[in-house]
Design an enzyme around this catalytic site. Structure first.
Site, mmCIF file in Angstrom:
data_model
loop_
_atom_site.group_PDB
_atom_site.id
_atom_site.type_symbol
_atom_site.label_atom_id
_atom_site.label_comp_id
_atom_site.label_asym_id
_atom_site.label_seq_id
_atom_site.Cartn_x
_atom_site.Cartn_y
_atom_site.Cartn_z
ATOM 1 N N ALA A 20 75.627 28.100 62.181
ATOM 2 C CA ALA A 20 75.060 26.752 62.089
ATOM 3 C C ALA A 20 73.632 26.849 62.645
ATOM 4 C CB ALA A 20 75.903 25.780 62.903
ATOM 5 N N SER B 8 70.120 22.399 69.754
ATOM 6 C CA SER B 8 71.203 23.237 69.250
ATOM 7 C C SER B 8 72.289 22.351 68.650
ATOM 8 C CB SER B 8 71.765 24.093 70.396
ATOM 9 O OG SER B 8 72.622 25.094 69.896
ATOM 10 N N ASN B 9 73.474 22.882 68.461
ATOM 11 C CA ASN B 9 74.594 22.099 67.924
ATOM 12 C C ASN B 9 75.892 22.650 68.503
ATOM 13 O OD1 ASN B 9 75.709 24.225 66.049
ATOM 14 N ND2 ASN B 9 73.605 24.075 65.303
ATOM 15 N N GLY B 10 77.002 22.015 68.137
ATOM 16 C CA GLY B 10 78.287 22.321 68.783
ATOM 17 C C GLY B 10 79.094 23.429 68.144
#
Ligand code: CTP
Length: 220
Positions: free
Chosen positions: A96, A29-31
């Site tokens: 995102a 995943s990402n932030g």
């Protein structure tokens, strides 16, 4: 302002990260915090628009008067967006989305094996590109571009490659701005070459700025 247009606007917004699971407890995943997408959804709802928000996992409450659809993976986000896109006037892709997913997802938790381990990845669906390819002339499609360098050139390429009317480019290399931050500074590029810069400003103000422009200005 724009009262006649706004009351009939149906808006679809994606927000937050996606999670691509390796096993039941681990994921790529990402932030992304989801704040920019949620701010846009709230701003659109305040204008009286009908808003569908398709959101990856975030810690934010659903905005008032917004139909919020919670999803986990890119594939789920795409499935949720497909029917909603067909009947929207404005699509803003803020999520995102993970570009890759593990090729295989284990049903049970993976055990440690001691040595090195290889992870095979497969591309996820590009939700924005796939849906923008189906764009009808009366629909407006807006993408986001998070970049660490050559902001304008990369955003311009994505605008063309993904068949967008507008792209919102933000520089995510600067701490405190853009991804997982309270404020944002954006460069808004139109298909017709018009450009606007806004910020740094709170994401609620950036949202108003984006909506004012994508609705008001000529696109082609
Ligand atoms: N996007 C999407 N589906 C994906 C990847 C991206 O809908 N699988 C959308 C994002 O919501 C954003 C835009 O495409 O509106 C640009 O995403 P970005 O990650 O910056 O661009 P990519 O096309 O993934 O290119 P790269 O990661 O190489 O910069």
């Amino acid at each position: 302002m724009h009262a006649g247009v706004q009351s009939f606007m149906r808006c679809l917004i994606t927000a937050g990260p996606t999670r691509e699971h390796l096993d039941p407890v681990r994921f790529l995943s990402n932030g992304s915090s989801g704040r920019m997408g949620y701010a846009l959804a709230a701003a659109a709802a305040r204008r009286g628009w009908q808003v569908d928000l398709v959101s990856g996992p975030v810690a934010l409450p659903a905005p008032e008067s917004v139909a919020t659809h919670r999803v986990i993976s890119a594939a789920e986000m795409f499935r949720a967006c497909e029917p909603l896109f067909a009947r929207c006037d404005l699509f803003i892709a803020v999520a995102a989305v993970a570009d890759y997913r593990p090729k295989f997802t284990a049903r049970e938790k993976l055990e440690k094996s001691g040595g090195d381990r290889r992870l095979e990845l497969a591309p996820t669906v590009d939700i924005l590109k796939t849906l923008a390819a189906r764009k009808r002339p009366e629909q407006t499609v807006v993408g986001f571009a998070a970049e660490t360098h050559d902001l304008e050139a990369h955003a311009q390429r994505k605008l063309e490659e993904k068949n967008l009317d507008w792209i919102v480019a933000n520089d995510v290399s600067r701490p405190g701005l853009g991804m997982d931050a309270e404020n944002n500074r954006v460069l808004l590029l139109a298909r017709n070459g018009v450009q606007f810069i806004f910020g740094p400003a709170p994401k609620a103000d950036v949202a108003e700025f984006i909506l004012d422009h994508v609705i008001a200005a000529p696109r082609r």
